[in-house]
Scaffold this motif. Structure first.
Motif, PDB file in Angstrom:
ATOM      1  N   PRO A  86       0.835  -1.203   0.000  1.00  0.00           N
ATOM      2  CA  PRO A  86       0.000   0.000   0.000  1.00  0.00           C
ATOM      3  C   PRO A  86       0.866   1.248   0.000  1.00  0.00           C
ATOM      4  O   PRO A  86       2.075   1.193   0.253  1.00  0.00           O
ATOM      5  N   ASN A  87       0.243   2.368  -0.286  1.00  0.00           N
ATOM      6  CA  ASN A  87       0.956   3.638  -0.330  1.00  0.00           C
ATOM      7  C   ASN A  87       1.628   3.922   1.014  1.00  0.00           C
ATOM      8  O   ASN A  87       1.004   3.810   2.075  1.00  0.00           O
ATOM      9  N   GLY A  88       2.897   4.272   0.971  1.00  0.00           N
ATOM     10  CA  GLY A  88       3.629   4.607   2.187  1.00  0.00           C
ATOM     11  C   GLY A  88       4.612   3.559   2.643  1.00  0.00           C
ATOM     12  O   GLY A  88       5.534   3.867   3.406  1.00  0.00           O
ATOM     13  N   ASN A 110       7.537   1.399   1.465  1.00  0.00           N
ATOM     14  CA  ASN A 110       8.482   1.333   0.354  1.00  0.00           C
ATOM     15  C   ASN A 110       9.148  -0.046   0.302  1.00  0.00           C
ATOM     16  O   ASN A 110      10.011  -0.368   1.110  1.00  0.00           O
ATOM     17  N   ALA A 121       6.194   0.380  -4.694  1.00  0.00           N
ATOM     18  CA  ALA A 121       4.915  -0.309  -4.516  1.00  0.00           C
ATOM     19  C   ALA A 121       4.872  -1.704  -5.112  1.00  0.00           C
ATOM     20  O   ALA A 121       3.963  -2.478  -4.814  1.00  0.00           O
ATOM     21  N   SER A 136      -5.787   3.110   6.500  1.00  0.00           N
ATOM     22  CA  SER A 136      -5.855   3.501   5.098  1.00  0.00           C
ATOM     23  C   SER A 136      -6.869   4.628   5.017  1.00  0.00           C
ATOM     24  O   SER A 136      -8.054   4.424   5.245  1.00  0.00           O
ATOM     25  N   ILE A 172      -1.426   7.259 -12.173  1.00  0.00           N
ATOM     26  CA  ILE A 172      -0.459   7.554 -11.116  1.00  0.00           C
ATOM     27  C   ILE A 172       0.055   8.977 -11.292  1.00  0.00           C
ATOM     28  O   ILE A 172       0.422   9.390 -12.388  1.00  0.00           O
TER      29      ILE A 172
END
Length: 529
Positions: free
Chosen positions: A395-397, A399, A419, A452, A481
């Motif tokens: 998920p985003n965040g 790395n 991601a 989230s 994106i």
């Protein structure tokens, strides 16, 4: 079964703005709110976003581009053979097809070297280099790969094969000397070319070569292939990507590329303007399915085919492989969910390994698990040599490549992005890396990744939804994106009715004051759609 530690989605409404920000602009307030909240705040910036400027000459930004063009001119002069080594996904295949079509039109002898996902793994390798040497190849151009092909480049140097390396993946170790390097790390930080995917770099090289030969014909299908590869690879739709896609999407439905025409035909897209979602959800999966479970040569043959009937036959083969791919995906996802649900709790990092899973499918399933549980996931499948190959999504965040680099000694190979990443590993290392990645994910979930959070861009009442709003909304495209599709929020909505549709989608009838609209929530209440 109820999972107590699933990461739940919350809403965070945006900070309020003036009721009519930037009053001089004749745009609906909700559209202006979207732009302002995305940091596009001045009239000048908004105008440049909606109407991108002409791109600068790429030779001014890529130090090695002129060297690459001159080497191709030398190959043309001396009838030398140029090999294009791509990747087996949509970005790599469109990159390869773009350069093959460009160079072939210029009467430069060109061959393709595409690795097989199962047999060869990713990118240029020493076996490919030896094979190309046996075919008297003088120049290798890598597209969408190369920065991790250390041994292969060293061998090419030993065999006196010049390497033009074009790649957008992160450079993790020093690259051996190459004739020319086209990579984001070599250009100015504020360059509009910094967001290009592999096909974008191929387009830069191909268009520069065609311009040098003063041949517009050599670029006939280049922009169309650029469009497909860029969207399929989920490259940030900023800078050159946005500028070129705005132009490409206007006419791609009229493409002269027989392979793309055939794909559009079987997807019922030929008779209207094609949007980013059409490419993401209908065209890219048909291309990627071939690289995942078939022979990637099929896609290259399709994209370079000049006969309409043969193109249709090949497009149908791609479609059949995609149908098979969907079935495999559904089966693996069902099995993965059963494994997860058999445990008392979901681990911070979902880490699953099965020897019989198809290596070409596990990345898709990992993405679905991330979507469902909002935590990083890795699925591992066994290879012929007894090692495991993993596909990871996050998920985003969180790395991934940063975390994998910390434990690089554990892997045979690894690479990727923040991601999406992958690695190959010996069976003896699996338990250890599972433990380490779970610790990384646990720390992340307890801090910045606890929830989230869904963040709408602008408030929108039902009464504001009309064709004028739609026309302005379309000017924000293409979405992807870096320029995500806007999320609107509203209040005091009444649910008149709801119905579960085939595939697990939820259909709602909503009302607000005197306005009534239908709504769809995709993949609601099912994991196997």
């Amino acid at each position: 079964m109820t999972f107590k530690d699933i990461t739940y989605t919350s809403w965070t409404l945006p900070d309020p703005l003036d009721s009519n920000p930037i009053p001089a602009l004749k745009l609906p307030p909700s559209i202006k709110a979207i732009l302002v909240r995305r940091g596009i705040e001045s009239e000048t910036d908004i105008d440049e976003f909606l109407n991108p400027k002409a791109l600068p000459n790429p030779k001014e930004h890529y130090p090695d581009l002129t060297v690459a063009v001159e080497r191709i001119k030398l190959a043309h002069k001396h009838n030398q053979i140029v090999a294009i080594c791509g990747d087996y996904d949509a970005d790599g295949m469109t990159s390869t097809a773009l350069l093959i079509k460009t160079l072939t039109t210029l009467n430069i002898t060109t061959i393709a070297a595409i690795p097989n996902r199962i047999e060869d793994g990713y990118g240029l390798n020493t076996n490919i280099v030896r094979n190309l040497k046996s075919k008297n190849v003088n120049v290798i151009i890598t597209v969408d790969n190369g920065v991790s092909a250390i041994e292969a480049i060293e061998l090419a140097n030993e065999l006196n094969i010049d390497v033009i390396l074009t790649d957008h993946h992160e450079i993790k170790q020093k690259i051996p000397s190459v004739l020319s390097l086209l990579h984001p790390s070599t250009i100015p930080q504020n360059s509009p070319y910094q967001y290009l995917a592999g096909v974008g770099l191929a387009y830069v090289l191909g268009s520069s070569i065609a311009n040098e030969f003063k041949s517009k014909q050599a670029l006939n299908d280049s922009l169309d292939l650029f469009c497909i590869g860029t969207i399929a690879d989920m490259a940030p739709l900023k800078g050159a990507n946005r500028a070129l896609l705005i132009k490409a999407l206007l006419n791609i439905h009229n493409t002269r590329c027989e392979g793309l025409r055939a794909l559009f035909d079987i997807s019922n897209l030929r008779k209207r303007l094609i949007r980013t979602d059409d490419i993401s959800f209908q065209i890219a999966p048909k291309i990627n399915a071939v690289g995942r479970i078939g022979n990637p040569d099929l896609i290259l043959d399709l994209l370079t085919e000049q006969d309409q009937e043969r193109a249709i036959i090949k497009a149908n083969e791609c479609n059949q492989l995609n149908i098979k791919r969907r079935k495999l995906t559904s089966d693996i996802e069902s099995e993965a969910l059963q494994i997860i649900e058999s445990d008392k709790e979901i681990k911070p990092f979902i880490f699953l390994a099965q020897s019989h899973w198809h290596p070409g499918i596990i990345g898709i399933v990992a993405s679905r698990l991330v979507e469902k549980f909002q935590r990083p996931a890795a699925l591992l499948a066994c290879t012929k040599d007894g090692s495991f190959r993993a596909s990871l999504r996050a998920p985003n965040g969180f790395n991934l490549i940063k975390r994998l680099t910390l434990y690089s000694n554990s892997f045979i190979t690894f690479g990727g992005h923040a991601a999406a990443a992958g690695f190959s590993i010996k069976p003896t290392e699996v338990a250890s890396i599972n433990e380490k990645l779970n610790l990384e994910a646990k720390n992340w979930l307890e801090n910045e990744g606890k929830y989230s959070c869904l963040k709408p861009d602008a408030y929108l009442s039902f009464s504001e939804i009309n064709w004028e709003l739609w026309n302005h909304y379309q000017k924000l495209e293409p979405f992807g994106i870096g320029n995500p599709r806007p999320i609107f929020w509203s209040r005091k909505c009444e649910i008149i009715s709801m119905k579960i549709l085939k595939g697990g989608h939820l259909k709602l009838i909503l009302s607000q004051d005197s306005s009534v609209f239908e709504a769809i929530m995709w993949r609601h209440g099912t994991s196997n759609s």
